[in-house]
Design a protein around this motif. Structure first.
Motif, PDB file in Angstrom:
ATOM      1  N   THR A 198      -2.902 -12.410  -4.475  1.00 35.79           N
ATOM      2  CA  THR A 198      -3.959 -13.277  -3.950  1.00 35.79           C
ATOM      3  C   THR A 198      -5.253 -12.530  -3.688  1.00 35.79           C
ATOM      4  N   LEU A 199      -5.136 -11.357  -3.100  1.00 37.15           N
ATOM      5  CA  LEU A 199      -6.348 -10.638  -2.683  1.00 37.15           C
ATOM      6  C   LEU A 199      -6.873  -9.668  -3.731  1.00 37.15           C
ATOM      7  N   PHE A 200      -6.002  -9.263  -4.687  1.00 38.88           N
ATOM      8  CA  PHE A 200      -6.436  -8.223  -5.632  1.00 38.88           C
ATOM      9  C   PHE A 200      -6.202  -8.570  -7.099  1.00 38.88           C
ATOM     10  N   GLY A 201      -5.260  -9.447  -7.401  1.00 35.87           N
ATOM     11  CA  GLY A 201      -5.041  -9.847  -8.791  1.00 35.87           C
ATOM     12  C   GLY A 201      -3.826  -9.205  -9.427  1.00 35.87           C
ATOM     13  N   LYS A 202      -3.406  -9.785 -10.560  1.00 33.56           N
ATOM     14  CA  LYS A 202      -2.160  -9.382 -11.224  1.00 33.56           C
ATOM     15  C   LYS A 202      -2.166  -7.940 -11.712  1.00 33.56           C
ATOM     16  N   GLN A 203      -3.320  -7.435 -12.090  1.00 36.47           N
ATOM     17  CA  GLN A 203      -3.399  -6.100 -12.689  1.00 36.47           C
ATOM     18  C   GLN A 203      -3.736  -5.005 -11.680  1.00 36.47           C
ATOM     19  N   ALA A 204      -3.623  -5.313 -10.393  1.00 37.21           N
ATOM     20  CA  ALA A 204      -4.099  -4.381  -9.368  1.00 37.21           C
ATOM     21  C   ALA A 204      -3.098  -3.299  -8.992  1.00 37.21           C
ATOM     22  N   GLU A 205      -1.839  -3.448  -9.356  1.00 38.48           N
ATOM     23  CA  GLU A 205      -0.822  -2.453  -9.009  1.00 38.48           C
ATOM     24  C   GLU A 205      -1.276  -1.057  -9.419  1.00 38.48           C
ATOM     25  N   GLY A 206      -1.236  -0.115  -8.458  1.00 39.05           N
ATOM     26  CA  GLY A 206      -1.611   1.264  -8.739  1.00 39.05           C
ATOM     27  C   GLY A 206      -3.094   1.559  -8.588  1.00 39.05           C
ATOM     28  N   LEU A 234      -2.817   0.431  -4.169  1.00 37.89           N
ATOM     29  CA  LEU A 234      -1.974  -0.750  -4.057  1.00 37.89           C
ATOM     30  C   LEU A 234      -0.615  -0.466  -4.679  1.00 37.89           C
ATOM     31  N   CYS A 235       0.426  -0.849  -3.974  1.00 35.48           N
ATOM     32  CA  CYS A 235       1.784  -0.498  -4.397  1.00 35.48           C
ATOM     33  C   CYS A 235       2.737  -1.603  -3.944  1.00 35.48           C
ATOM     34  N   MET A 236       3.415  -2.227  -4.894  1.00 33.34           N
ATOM     35  CA  MET A 236       4.309  -3.334  -4.567  1.00 33.34           C
ATOM     36  C   MET A 236       5.590  -2.864  -3.882  1.00 33.34           C
ATOM     37  N   ILE A 258       0.844  -1.195   0.000  1.00 35.39           N
ATOM     38  CA  ILE A 258       0.000   0.000   0.000  1.00 35.39           C
ATOM     39  C   ILE A 258       0.880   1.246   0.000  1.00 35.39           C
ATOM     40  N   ASP A 259       0.307   2.366  -0.445  1.00 33.11           N
ATOM     41  CA  ASP A 259       1.110   3.584  -0.580  1.00 33.11           C
ATOM     42  C   ASP A 259       0.847   4.608   0.521  1.00 33.11           C
TER      43      ASP A 259
END
Length: 241
Positions: free
Chosen positions: A222-230, A200-202, A102-103
């Motif tokens: 797991t909780l948000f999916g591959k495309q969830a970044e940002g 969401l922020c890796m 998270i950011d």
């Protein structure tokens, strides 16, 4: 915060979670902390629980988090059942945000499901809560020891806690859990809340070190999916409260 939550409700949640997890999580007598793994393997997209969801959206808990954080709107991010075996070793010093993708700031509610004597409650280096994240970053025991000596004071332990009590702390404060010196299993819920508008922020600034990298990745996927970044933290499991 003493007796913020209903003890009977917590007892029912404890029984349900332990029945679900007993096959995998109580096989060892001396694990430091069962139910949480650094690589995030404990996470499962299917582990959503209606009773826990009712608890973490409880108005008393939500209002308490808002008072502590000063935020007008928050969202539940994730929860974990934290289990220490009798005689289990302590949980090392850590910052919760190192493990969260998270950011912005997080606020963790530590909710005991069993009585916890004062020698077994969480210990905080309260001075680190005031530091910028980059300044409180420490890799290795020597760096952490220097950080705690320079900026950690006051270092304080929580008093004895009972089911119904809740502790709320910022995600950037360094803290640890002492060994379970009792003869009883110790169960607690850890619930993380974030501000509405959090993304969401890796690799969050100041919290992108290797210690929590696997957990951040696993949580995001797991909780948000591959495309969830940002993307914003949102959805039916993360309602605006």
């Amino acid at each position: 915060m003493p007796q913020l939550l209903n003890r009977e409700h917590l007892a029912a949640i404890k029984l349900k979670l332990l029945r679900r997890n007993s096959a995998n999580e109580q096989g060892s007598d001396h694990e430091a902390l069962l139910g949480i793994q650094a690589d995030g393997q404990h996470l499962s997209a299917s582990r959503f629980d209606d009773d826990v969801f009712d608890l973490l959206t409880n108005s008393s808990l939500v209002d308490a988090v808002k008072r502590v954080s000063g935020l007008d709107a928050i969202r539940p991010f994730q929860f974990d059942l934290l289990t220490k075996a009798p005689g289990g070793a302590g949980t090392p010093w850590h910052r919760d945000r190192d493990f969260l993708p998270i950011d912005s700031q997080s606020y963790t509610c530590w909710i005991p499901l069993d009585p916890v004597p004062d020698q077994c409650t969480l210990v905080y280096a309260e001075g680190t809560a005031k530091l910028p994240p980059e300044q409180s970053y420490a890799v290795g025991p020597n760096a952490l020891q220097q950080l705690l000596e320079r900026h950690g004071k006051p270092i304080r332990a929580l008093p004895e806690m009972l089911p119904g009590d809740v502790d709320i702390h910022q995600g950037q404060v360094w803290h640890y859990g002492p060994a379970n010196t009792t003869r009883n299993w110790r169960q607690a819920l850890g619930v993380a809340f974030v501000e509405d508008g959090t993304r969401l922020c890796m690799h969050p600034q100041g919290f992108s070190g290797p210690a929590g990298a696997q957990m951040r990745t696993k949580t995001l996927l797991t909780l948000f999916g591959k495309q969830a970044e940002g993307q914003f933290v949102t959805g039916p499991r993360h309602p605006r409260l």
